[in-house]
Design an enzyme around this catalytic site. Structure first.
Site, PDB file in Angstrom:
ATOM      1  N   PRO A  92      21.537 -55.428 -41.691  1.00 26.05           N
ATOM      2  CA  PRO A  92      20.615 -55.986 -40.695  1.00 26.05           C
ATOM      3  C   PRO A  92      19.933 -57.261 -41.192  1.00 26.05           C
ATOM      4  CG  PRO A  92      19.829 -53.849 -41.523  1.00 26.05           C
ATOM      5  CD  PRO A  92      21.199 -54.051 -42.071  1.00 26.05           C
ATOM      6  N   ASP A 170      36.889 -65.046 -22.092  1.00 23.56           N
ATOM      7  CA  ASP A 170      35.846 -64.141 -22.579  1.00 23.56           C
ATOM      8  C   ASP A 170      34.486 -64.828 -22.563  1.00 23.56           C
ATOM      9  OD1 ASP A 170      36.959 -61.684 -23.086  1.00 23.56           O
ATOM     10  OD2 ASP A 170      37.298 -62.027 -25.223  1.00 23.56           O
TER      11      ASP A 170
HETATM   12 CL1  6GU Z   1      25.256 -54.880 -39.945  1.00 23.85          CL
HETATM   13  N1  6GU Z   1      23.828 -52.689 -40.316  1.00 23.85           N
HETATM   14  C1  6GU Z   1      22.829 -51.860 -39.999  1.00 23.85           C
HETATM   15  N2  6GU Z   1      22.634 -50.779 -40.742  1.00 23.85           N
HETATM   16  N3  6GU Z   1      21.996 -52.068 -39.003  1.00 23.85           N
HETATM   17  C2  6GU Z   1      22.204 -53.166 -38.286  1.00 23.85           C
HETATM   18  C3  6GU Z   1      23.227 -54.071 -38.543  1.00 23.85           C
HETATM   19  C4  6GU Z   1      24.043 -53.800 -39.591  1.00 23.85           C
HETATM   20  N4  6GU Z   1      23.169 -55.069 -37.645  1.00 23.85           N
HETATM   21  C5  6GU Z   1      22.139 -54.777 -36.868  1.00 23.85           C
HETATM   22  N5  6GU Z   1      21.558 -53.639 -37.234  1.00 23.85           N
END
Ligand code: 6GU
Length: 226
Positions: A92, A170
């Site tokens: 994230p 798209d």
């Molecule tokens: Cl890549 N991983 C996690 N755990 N949470 C997320 C994410 C990734 N992207 C947005 N939220």
């Protein structure tokens, strides 16, 4: 082209790997490999994670486990894996995935590292070329994010989607000037008093094109028609 996914939950990718565009990509010579960190861990009892230094909630995937998995699969030194391919950590805290990044990642071999728990030891930065997030919210692990990324990437592989026009049109693609796709309708022409816009039934292709162009990028409900 090869796609290598490292995860604690390879089963999470079963449905994804059976999707028609993914199956077609594989027929075209794209290898989708799923690797389980636990299979390669150098630690006893299949251990892959540990408590965070400094304290706090959750567990952190160990960097020695990540290195062992990369070296077990690719051979050589884990830091050299990224010399021959993009290595993406799903986190994230990463750069937000968009159409341009998906296009970029579809041009060569790709290795994806999924985290779980509180994530991967920050020293994973030594091993990756990219850190990618799929949006500003927290998921419980990288598996769903990895599938979102891989789905977007596989759509960009020539021939993976059976109708190339549907990829060219798209949402967010350069073909649409980065806009959202126009709205779609199908039968019935009227349902519960909700009509399909008359222009789409008119057979006037130029008018249909104009109507669609005017609606690119609009996520608004269609204008009400009496
Ligand atoms: Cl890549 N991983 C996690 N755990 N949470 C997320 C994410 C990734 N992207 C947005 N939220």
């Amino acid at each position: 082209m090869r796609l290598d996914v490292f995860t604690l939950f390879p089963d999470a990718f079963t449905w994804f790997s059976q999707q028609p565009h993914v199956a077609r990509a594989r027929e075209l010579g794209v290898a989708l490999n799923l690797w389980d960190y636990r299979v390669h861990t150098p630690l006893r009892h299949g251990q892959v994670d540990d408590a965070p230094y400094g304290g706090g909630a959750g567990m952190v995937l160990r960097i020695d486990v990540i290195c062992a998995a990369l070296e077990g699969v690719f051979g050589g030194d884990a830091v050299d894996v990224r010399l021959a391919r993009r290595v993406v950590e799903l986190t994230p805290r990463g750069r937000q995935l968009d159409d341009a990044l998906a296009t970029e990642l579809a041009t060569g071999d790709l290795c994806v590292l999924c985290g779980r728990y509180e994530g991967i030891d920050e020293r994973v930065a030594q091993l990756v070329t990219d850190r990618v997030s799929i949006g500003p919210y927290v998921l419980s692990g990288g598996e769903i994010a990895a599938q979102a990324l891989l789905d977007a990437v596989v759509r960009k592989i020539d021939g993976a989607v059976s109708n190339p026009e549907s990829v060219a049109a798209d949402s967010f693609s350069p073909g649409l000037g980065g806009a959202c796709e126009y709205p779609h309708y199908t039968r019935p022409a009227e349902f519960r008093g909700w009509p399909v816009p008359a222009v789409l039934l008119s057979g006037d292709h130029a008018a249909v094109e104009r109507w669609r162009r005017e609606r690119l990028g609009s996520g608004e409900p269609p204008p009400h028609q009496d």
